[in-house]
Motif scaffolding. Structure first.
Motif, PDB file in Angstrom:
ATOM      1  N   ARG A  15     -22.136   7.100  -3.534  1.00  0.00           N
ATOM      2  CA  ARG A  15     -21.175   6.619  -2.537  1.00  0.00           C
ATOM      3  C   ARG A  15     -19.777   7.177  -2.805  1.00  0.00           C
ATOM      4  NH1 ARG A  15     -22.460   1.877   0.096  1.00  0.00           N
ATOM      5  NH2 ARG A  15     -20.479   0.905  -0.440  1.00  0.00           N
ATOM      6  N   ILE A  16     -19.227   7.838  -1.771  1.00  0.00           N
ATOM      7  CA  ILE A  16     -17.933   8.505  -1.897  1.00  0.00           C
ATOM      8  C   ILE A  16     -16.988   7.994  -0.816  1.00  0.00           C
ATOM      9  CG2 ILE A  16     -16.744  10.731  -1.963  1.00  0.00           C
ATOM     10  CD1 ILE A  16     -19.624  11.975  -2.327  1.00  0.00           C
ATOM     11  N   LEU A  17     -15.899   7.406  -1.234  1.00  0.00           N
ATOM     12  CA  LEU A  17     -14.848   7.024  -0.289  1.00  0.00           C
ATOM     13  C   LEU A  17     -14.076   8.295   0.036  1.00  0.00           C
ATOM     14  CD1 LEU A  17     -13.202   4.940   1.301  1.00  0.00           C
ATOM     15  CD2 LEU A  17     -11.834   4.590  -0.768  1.00  0.00           C
ATOM     16  N   ILE A  18     -13.992   8.643   1.320  1.00  0.00           N
ATOM     17  CA  ILE A  18     -13.388   9.919   1.719  1.00  0.00           C
ATOM     18  C   ILE A  18     -12.085   9.734   2.488  1.00  0.00           C
ATOM     19  CG2 ILE A  18     -15.547  11.205   1.666  1.00  0.00           C
ATOM     20  CD1 ILE A  18     -15.583  10.848   4.787  1.00  0.00           C
ATOM     21  N   ASP A  19     -11.450   8.603   2.335  1.00  0.00           N
ATOM     22  CA  ASP A  19     -10.152   8.346   2.959  1.00  0.00           C
ATOM     23  C   ASP A  19      -9.037   8.628   1.958  1.00  0.00           C
ATOM     24  OD1 ASP A  19     -11.245   7.571   5.352  1.00  0.00           O
ATOM     25  OD2 ASP A  19     -11.021   5.432   5.005  1.00  0.00           O
ATOM     26  N   ARG A  20      -7.923   9.099   2.460  1.00  0.00           N
ATOM     27  CA  ARG A  20      -6.758   9.355   1.603  1.00  0.00           C
ATOM     28  C   ARG A  20      -6.121   8.038   1.158  1.00  0.00           C
ATOM     29  NH1 ARG A  20      -4.444  14.081   0.461  1.00  0.00           N
ATOM     30  NH2 ARG A  20      -5.720  15.109   2.019  1.00  0.00           N
ATOM     31  N   LEU A  21      -6.184   7.025   2.026  1.00  0.00           N
ATOM     32  CA  LEU A  21      -5.620   5.711   1.721  1.00  0.00           C
ATOM     33  C   LEU A  21      -6.741   4.718   1.444  1.00  0.00           C
ATOM     34  CD1 LEU A  21      -3.033   5.604   4.651  1.00  0.00           C
ATOM     35  CD2 LEU A  21      -2.616   6.312   2.282  1.00  0.00           C
ATOM     36  N   TRP A  22      -6.489   3.794   0.525  1.00  0.00           N
ATOM     37  CA  TRP A  22      -7.480   2.757   0.239  1.00  0.00           C
ATOM     38  C   TRP A  22      -7.586   1.844   1.460  1.00  0.00           C
ATOM     39  CZ3 TRP A  22     -10.989   2.600  -3.438  1.00  0.00           C
ATOM     40  CH2 TRP A  22     -11.749   1.434  -3.555  1.00  0.00           C
ATOM     41  N   PRO A  23      -8.806   1.450   1.841  1.00  0.00           N
ATOM     42  CA  PRO A  23      -8.970   0.589   3.025  1.00  0.00           C
ATOM     43  C   PRO A  23      -8.303  -0.771   2.859  1.00  0.00           C
ATOM     44  CG  PRO A  23     -11.107   1.182   2.051  1.00  0.00           C
ATOM     45  CD  PRO A  23     -10.052   1.798   1.205  1.00  0.00           C
ATOM     46  N   ARG A  24      -7.643  -1.193   3.915  1.00  0.00           N
ATOM     47  CA  ARG A  24      -6.936  -2.487   3.899  1.00  0.00           C
ATOM     48  C   ARG A  24      -7.902  -3.642   3.703  1.00  0.00           C
ATOM     49  NH1 ARG A  24      -3.092  -1.854   9.180  1.00  0.00           N
ATOM     50  NH2 ARG A  24      -1.931  -0.068   8.431  1.00  0.00           N
ATOM     51  N   GLY A  25      -7.459  -4.604   2.930  1.00  0.00           N
ATOM     52  CA  GLY A  25      -8.205  -5.851   2.786  1.00  0.00           C
ATOM     53  C   GLY A  25      -9.405  -5.796   1.861  1.00  0.00           C
ATOM     54  N   ILE A  26      -9.628  -4.675   1.199  1.00  0.00           N
ATOM     55  CA  ILE A  26     -10.763  -4.564   0.285  1.00  0.00           C
ATOM     56  C   ILE A  26     -10.229  -4.315  -1.128  1.00  0.00           C
ATOM     57  CG2 ILE A  26     -12.809  -3.243  -0.373  1.00  0.00           C
ATOM     58  CD1 ILE A  26     -13.351  -2.688   2.515  1.00  0.00           C
ATOM     59  N   LYS A  27     -10.652  -5.168  -2.048  1.00  0.00           N
ATOM     60  CA  LYS A  27     -10.268  -4.986  -3.441  1.00  0.00           C
ATOM     61  C   LYS A  27     -11.119  -3.877  -4.049  1.00  0.00           C
ATOM     62  CE  LYS A  27      -9.088  -9.829  -4.019  1.00  0.00           C
ATOM     63  NZ  LYS A  27      -9.442 -11.071  -4.682  1.00  0.00           N
TER      64      LYS A  27
END
Length: 117
Positions: free
Chosen positions: A20-32
């Motif tokens: 699993r790879i997070l591919i966003d430049r910014l961390w998603p809002r509301g998720i620790k």
């Protein structure tokens, strides 16, 4: 190549057996960070801030955004090849935070990874 799937982070917080790879430049809002099960966070594969801001997830911009993001991906050979190498060994999930499942950078990235350049 194994499967490359895309999922919205808000719908897929748990490990599903893929890499699993997070591919966003910014961390998603509301998720620790401890709550989102990811193997890595690849900020560099995401669209540039300028392109992301211009696109603004507007449907009318998606065709042009896709072309421009594809051009950006062509300059990221090392990152792209690393992801392809992982995908050859195991199934991967590209995680993104956008609301629209059809109009986002993960769709473009997945298509780009599946094409042999």
């Amino acid at each position: 190549m194994k499967t490359i799937q895309i999922k919205r982070v808000y719908d897929s917080k748990e490990n599903d057996g893929t890499y699993r790879i997070l591919i966003d430049r910014l961390w998603p809002r509301g998720i620790k960070k401890v709550d989102l099960k990811v193997d890595e966070w690849d900020k560099e594969i995401a669209p540039s801030p300028k392109l992301r801001t211009w696109f603004d997830h507007k449907k009318e911009n998606f065709a042009d955004f896709s072309k421009l993001y594809t051009e950006e991906l062509k300059t990221k050979n090392e990152d792209v090849e690393r992801l392809r190498t992982i995908a050859e060994k195991q199934s991967i999930t590209l995680l993104y935070g956008a609301k629209d499942a059809e109009i986002n950078h993960a769709v473009v990235l997945r298509e780009f990874l599946l094409k042999k350049q």
